[in-house]
Write an enzyme that holds these catalytic residues in place. Structure first.
Site, mmCIF file in Angstrom:
data_model
loop_
_atom_site.group_PDB
_atom_site.id
_atom_site.type_symbol
_atom_site.label_atom_id
_atom_site.label_comp_id
_atom_site.label_asym_id
_atom_site.label_seq_id
_atom_site.Cartn_x
_atom_site.Cartn_y
_atom_site.Cartn_z
ATOM 1 N N CYS A 78 -9.930 -6.484 -16.952
ATOM 2 C CA CYS A 78 -9.249 -7.544 -17.706
ATOM 3 C C CYS A 78 -10.224 -8.690 -18.020
ATOM 4 C CB CYS A 78 -8.008 -8.023 -16.951
ATOM 5 S SG CYS A 78 -6.838 -8.911 -18.007
ATOM 6 N N HIS A 170 -4.992 -3.209 -15.753
ATOM 7 C CA HIS A 170 -5.137 -3.379 -14.298
ATOM 8 C C HIS A 170 -4.877 -2.050 -13.594
ATOM 9 C CE1 HIS A 170 -5.576 -7.788 -13.960
ATOM 10 N NE2 HIS A 170 -4.911 -7.798 -15.105
ATOM 11 N N GLU A 172 -5.354 -1.435 -10.501
ATOM 12 C CA GLU A 172 -5.020 -1.650 -9.091
ATOM 13 C C GLU A 172 -3.524 -1.731 -8.818
ATOM 14 O OE1 GLU A 172 -5.995 -5.855 -10.725
ATOM 15 O OE2 GLU A 172 -6.438 -3.752 -11.166
ATOM 16 N N SER A 224 -0.058 -13.778 20.911
ATOM 17 C CA SER A 224 1.263 -14.135 20.387
ATOM 18 C C SER A 224 2.280 -13.022 20.583
ATOM 19 C CB SER A 224 1.158 -14.442 18.892
ATOM 20 O OG SER A 224 0.822 -13.268 18.169
ATOM 21 N N GLY A 225 1.803 -11.851 20.977
ATOM 22 C CA GLY A 225 2.692 -10.699 21.033
ATOM 23 C C GLY A 225 2.734 -9.937 19.725
ATOM 24 N N GLY A 226 2.074 -10.474 18.683
ATOM 25 C CA GLY A 226 2.067 -9.841 17.376
ATOM 26 C C GLY A 226 0.957 -8.813 17.245
ATOM 27 N N VAL A 227 0.932 -8.154 16.098
ATOM 28 C CA VAL A 227 -0.006 -7.054 15.869
ATOM 29 C C VAL A 227 -1.450 -7.536 15.874
ATOM 30 C CG1 VAL A 227 -0.730 -5.290 14.212
ATOM 31 C CG2 VAL A 227 1.699 -5.756 14.537
ATOM 32 N N ASP A 228 -1.757 -8.605 15.111
ATOM 33 C CA ASP A 228 -3.147 -9.009 14.917
ATOM 34 C C ASP A 228 -3.818 -9.426 16.217
ATOM 35 O OD1 ASP A 228 -2.547 -8.570 12.262
ATOM 36 O OD2 ASP A 228 -2.229 -10.689 11.808
ATOM 37 N N SER A 229 -3.193 -10.342 16.949
ATOM 38 C CA SER A 229 -3.829 -10.825 18.174
ATOM 39 C C SER A 229 -3.919 -9.716 19.219
ATOM 40 C CB SER A 229 -3.075 -12.037 18.739
ATOM 41 O OG SER A 229 -1.787 -11.686 19.211
#
Length: 512
Positions: A78, A170, A172, A224-229
């Site tokens: 584009c 585009h 993507e 934090s109990g989350g996925v990332d940490s």
């Protein structure tokens, strides 16, 4: 390690280009167009993104493309294609008819490796008001749409030593039905990538790099109990073992039983972790505060205070571990210079300066879905990897108005019924995020022969891929009726349940 470089000119869908390339098991990086790094041998090709700008504007985002041409294969998308045409002497002007949405695209170069196995006519997604009116010398047309003649073009063999392509659409986005195949042709056939960047390779490479980076030092990290940490901590633990010290704060705004459940999960994973009960401290500071932004600031500041106290209790820790992921990094860098940052993320900068700790971010290069793949490779339990996203301020922004321990308990009970019912009915994994919101609204109800005047609870469930946009989840009416009935019958203080059917935008996922 082979990589594709994506130069970002400010398109809202630049991240999608990176996600598509990563899905091919090829590593790629997004950098602002004005911060292009040296084209090292590991860079196999360069993609120029779209942009909200026009190359015809005086303040257009420009780049000396001779830095790339002839050195690496190039693909302009584009705005990137228009920039290529304009830079080398072609003509870009405003179209008589703008193209937005689904358009049919025809190409005439089936022998070109870029168009290998691409249908002669296929649906693509256009989003532009400018068009290329004349190609530069040394370029030829490869494809057109029903309304524009130069929907795709390429350099001829005499122009550069490496090929350069431009496409007006585009590839993507999902609406370009063969867009992924086209990008894959560029990455594999044109650039020569082999696709060996996998979760297994990432884990082994990262563990080795962390050992070299940290040595015998110790690392402190808040979970934090989350996925990332959790995945970040697991990678660090695999690399340095007991040199990693973690803690998990109960701010009184977690879901029912979450503090105990998460701590137990972490201990089963072998992490060196301490739980900190700070409920009363948070409740005290939040007492009487109703403004959402003020609540967020209080919660954020208190967390930093607790973290600072913990770090002082462990003076032998020299590193701060963080669960920063790639979207956090991208959103904190502006393509227009440091004065126009898109979003300052809590994981990117700030905290370490005060604590004099060096930062280690093992997931800094990964998207969320890649983090989950790495987590599975590491053996992180499914109940953590598959958890719905949960806001940093927790239930503090799902209780509208001021926060009290009584309101928190009320919401925890109702929310637990809702989430557990989603799991019982096999709906939890069908929904991207779900939660209950306690409203500052009371209404009249009748229970038996008694008149009640109790609170209203809103249920929210959305489907999304990245949280930037979201559709409300079409949960079955029978399910909602069952949840409503159980909450009203079991949670004293709530006599009305409603379901939020607003999308993002214009609404947000959270209410505050």
């Amino acid at each position: 390690m082979q990589k594709i470089l994506i130069l970002d000119f400010g398109s809202q869908v630049t991240q999608l280009i990176a996600r598509r390339v990563r899905e091919m098991n090829v590593y790629c990086e997004i950098v602002p167009y004005n911060k292009m790094p040296e084209l090292t041998p590991d860079i196999m090709g360069v993609i120029l993104s779209g942009s909200p700008f026009s190359v015809r504007w005086p303040n257009a985002l420009r780049l000396d493309l001779n830095q790339i041409a002839g050195k690496k294969p190039m693909l302009g998308i584009c705005y990137g294609a228009q920039l290529m045409a304009d830079f080398w002497g072609g003509e870009v002007g405003q179209s008589e008819k703008r193209e937005y949405g689904k358009v049919m695209f025809d190409h005439n170069k089936p022998e070109d490796p870029f168009f290998l196995d691409i249908s002669a006519r296929s649906q693509v997604w256009m989003s532009h008001s400018d068009s290329i009116l004349r190609l530069p010398e040394g370029f030829e047309v490869c494809g057109s749409s029903d309304t524009i003649p130069y929907a795709a073009f390429r350099s001829t063999g005499t122009r550069f030593d490496t090929p350069a392509y431009g496409i007006q659409f585009h590839p993507e986005v999902y609406h370009s039905l063969e867009g992924y195949a086209l990008l894959k042709n560029f990455v594999y056939n044109v650039c020569g990538c082999t696709g060996d960047w996998t979760a297994s390779h990432f884990v082994s490479d990262t563990v080795e790099a962390l050992r070299r980076q940290i040595g015998s030092d110790k690392v402190i990290m808040a979970l934090s109990g989350g996925v990332d940490s959790t995945v970040a901590a697991t990678l660090l633990h695999r690399a340095i073992g007991k040199q990693l010290f973690c803690f998990f704060v109960d701010n009184g705004l977690l879901r029912k039983g979450e503090f105990e459940q998460v701590l137990e999960s972490y201990k089963d994973m072998g992490l060196n972790i301490e739980g900190i009960d700070a409920k009363n401290r948070f409740y005290g500071e939040l007492a009487g505060v109703s403004d959402p932004e003020q609540k967020r600031k209080i919660i954020g500041k208190l967390f930093i205070d607790v973290f600072e106290e913990e770090s002082k209790a462990h003076p032998d820790c020299h590193w701060l571990g963080q669960g920063t992921i790639y979207p956090d990094v991208i959103e904190s860098v502006s393509v227009h210079g440091p004065s126009v940052t898109i979003k300052s993320h809590h994981n990117v900068g700030g905290l370490p300066d005060k604590l004099k700790l060096k930062v280690v971010e093992p997931l800094r290069s990964l998207f969320k879905d890649e983090v989950r793949r790495v987590g599975r490779e590491l053996g992180v339990p499914g109940q953590i990897l598959n958890r719905h996203p949960f806001p940093g301020p927790g239930l503090g922004i799902r209780i509208l108005g001021d926060i009290t321990p009584e309101k928190v308990q009320l919401l925890q009970e109702a929310d637990a019924i809702y989430v557990n019912k989603l799991k019982e009915h096999g709906l939890y994994d069908e929904v991207w995020q779900a939660g209950a919101i306690l409203l500052p609204v009371q209404s009249v109800g009748v229970m038996g022969d008694e008149r009640t005047y109790e609170r209203t609870l809103a249920l929210r469930a959305v489907n999304s891929t990245d949280g930037m946009t979201a559709e409300w989840s079409r949960l079955p009416h029978e399910f909602l009726a069952e949840v409503s009935s159980e909450i009203i019958n079991k949670v004293k203080g709530i006599n009305r349940v409603v379901y939020d059917i607003s999308t993002k935008p214009p609404a947000t996922i959270e209410w505050e």
